[in-house]
Design an enzyme around this catalytic site. Structure first.
Site, PDB file in Angstrom:
ATOM      1  CG  ASP A  40      39.884  57.023  36.469  1.00 27.57           C
ATOM      2  OD1 ASP A  40      40.829  56.233  36.308  1.00 27.57           O
ATOM      3  OD2 ASP A  40      39.548  57.468  37.590  1.00 27.57           O
ATOM      4  CD  GLU A  43      43.158  53.353  33.894  1.00 35.69           C
ATOM      5  OE1 GLU A  43      44.359  53.438  34.188  1.00 35.69           O
ATOM      6  OE2 GLU A  43      42.247  53.516  34.720  1.00 35.69           O
ATOM      7  CG  ASP A  53      38.659  59.953  40.550  1.00 34.83           C
ATOM      8  OD1 ASP A  53      39.667  59.227  40.654  1.00 34.83           O
ATOM      9  OD2 ASP A  53      37.790  60.033  41.436  1.00 34.83           O
TER      10      ASP A  53
END
Length: 402
Positions: free
Chosen positions: A188, A272, A353
């Site tokens: 992340d 991501e 997170d």
């Protein structure tokens, strides 16, 4: 299984006065040829809706050399000029394929000064490189050796705004895959923590730009106090460029070490599909996001995973990784950025997170198992597919950052 890849090795070198003068002339001619060819293609495209081929541009270059005002183009090596036309051809091919925007003109002050030499325009003998139109080999500082028995097929010489000279040697290299492992990690991206791993580890953001912000501000103030066009202003601008180069080098070194570690320790890496361009529109966070260099980290992960036999999975940008409870699967309605910890209705307490990284990993493993797609699509969130698998291109498709 070992694979052959094209790999660029970049070194700093220190030219003699004669070499610096010759290369500077070559840089100027390359920029001129590129811009004139772009001007001609622009008139043909917007005026007549006609495409100009590389062959036509090359023929135009031959005619330019015959004119009195452009006869100096014959004084430098012809190979970098032809390579400039090839790069322009590639830029237009990408434009017509809607992979990039319309090509832009090269600026003497803002664009990177460079020239590319193919095998016919340089000599490689006993580990020494001599370029066309130069009498002596380049004084290269070999910070690392080339692969054993490797010989460069293409040489690119460049000079950055700080006045440093670099030479990039494109060679064939043999890559051995890393030992297989069962580990997998979800990543992340953030600002306070550059990346948070699904293992719970947080990699602190070094904030490279902030460390030199005062020095950079002082150098920029010095530029503003110098008269435009003066030699002193030119020197002051170079000092600003040196600070920027220091920041860039430090950031690149950190990202290389981080990406190498992640690829070496994990068989599967899940990230991501962030749209950094849109995130930079946030005025309050734009500087921090730019300094974090998430796109550069992703690029490194892509080619290193391809090299070393790892799998890189990219999940959809609309996947609610932060708002999804990793325990019960409930998606929270709103979760402002200032909320770093939250409690789900099921009683689970989440670090924002860490929870996001674990959800990214779970989504990536699910996508990898079902082979859900090839490339992230925005529409996937509307069709119920929250993540997809991406197979990175092999490094031979382009020159990776090193």
């Amino acid at each position: 299984m070992m694979q052959q890849v094209k790999r660029a090795f970049k070194y700093r070198f220190y030219p003699t006065d004669e070499q610096a003068a010759e290369l500077s002339r070559t840089f100027g001619c390359v920029r001129l040829v590129y811009n004139k060819a772009l001007e001609g293609r622009t008139r043909a495209w917007y005026g007549e809706q006609r495409r100009v081929s590389y062959v036509q541009s090359s023929a135009a270059l031959t005619e330019w050399k015959k004119t009195e005002e452009l006869a100096f183009l014959s004084e430098v090596s012809s190979v970098p000029l032809q390579q400039a036309l090839r790069h322009l051809q590639t830029a237009f091919a990408n434009f017509f394929a809607k992979r990039s925007k319309y090509p832009r003109y090269k600026s003497r002050k803002k664009s990177r000064a460079s020239a590319e030499y193919t095998r016919s325009a340089f000599t490689w003998r006993n580990g020494q490189l001599t370029l066309a139109k130069t009498a002596e080999p380049l004084d290269i500082r070999w910070s690392r050796p080339l692969p054993e028995g490797a010989e460069p097929t293409t040489v690119t010489v460049s000079r950055d705004r700080a006045g440093r000279w670099f030479v990039s040697l494109l060679c064939e290299d043999t890559i051995t895959p890393a030992p297989a492992t069962t580990a997998a990690v979800g990543i992340d991206a953030g600002i306070t923590s550059l990346v948070t791993l699904s293992t719970g580890e947080k990699i602190t953001n070094p904030k490279h730009e902030r460390r030199d912000r005062a020095r950079l501000a002082k150098a920029q103030r010095d530029v503003s106090r110098k008269a435009k066009g003066s030699a002193n202003r030119k020197k002051a601008r170079r000092k600003v460029a040196r600070v920027h180069a220091r920041i860039t080098d430090r950031r690149c070194d950190f990202l290389h070490k981080l990406s190498t570690r992640l690829v070496r320790e994990n068989q599967t890496v899940v990230i991501e599909d962030l749209t950094v361009r849109n995130l930079l529109k946030n005025g309050k966070l734009a500087r921090a996001i730019s300094d974090a260099a998430w796109t550069e980290l992703r690029s490194m992960l892509e080619y290193k995973c391809a090299w070393y036999g790892r799998e890189l999975v990219v999940i959809d940008r609309w996947f609610p990784s932060s708002k999804l409870c990793g325990t019960c699967g409930t998606v929270r309605g709103k979760l402002p950025l200032n909320v770093r910890e939250w409690t789900c209705d099921c009683g689970a307490v989440h670090d924002r997170d860490v929870n996001a990284a674990r959800n990214i990993l779970a989504a990536g493993l699910a996508a990898s198992a079902c082979g859900d797609g090839i490339r992230p699509q925005r529409e996937s969130s509307r069709t119920g597919r929250s993540s997809v698998k991406q197979e990175p291109q092999r490094a031979t498709a382009g020159i990776p950052r090193l």
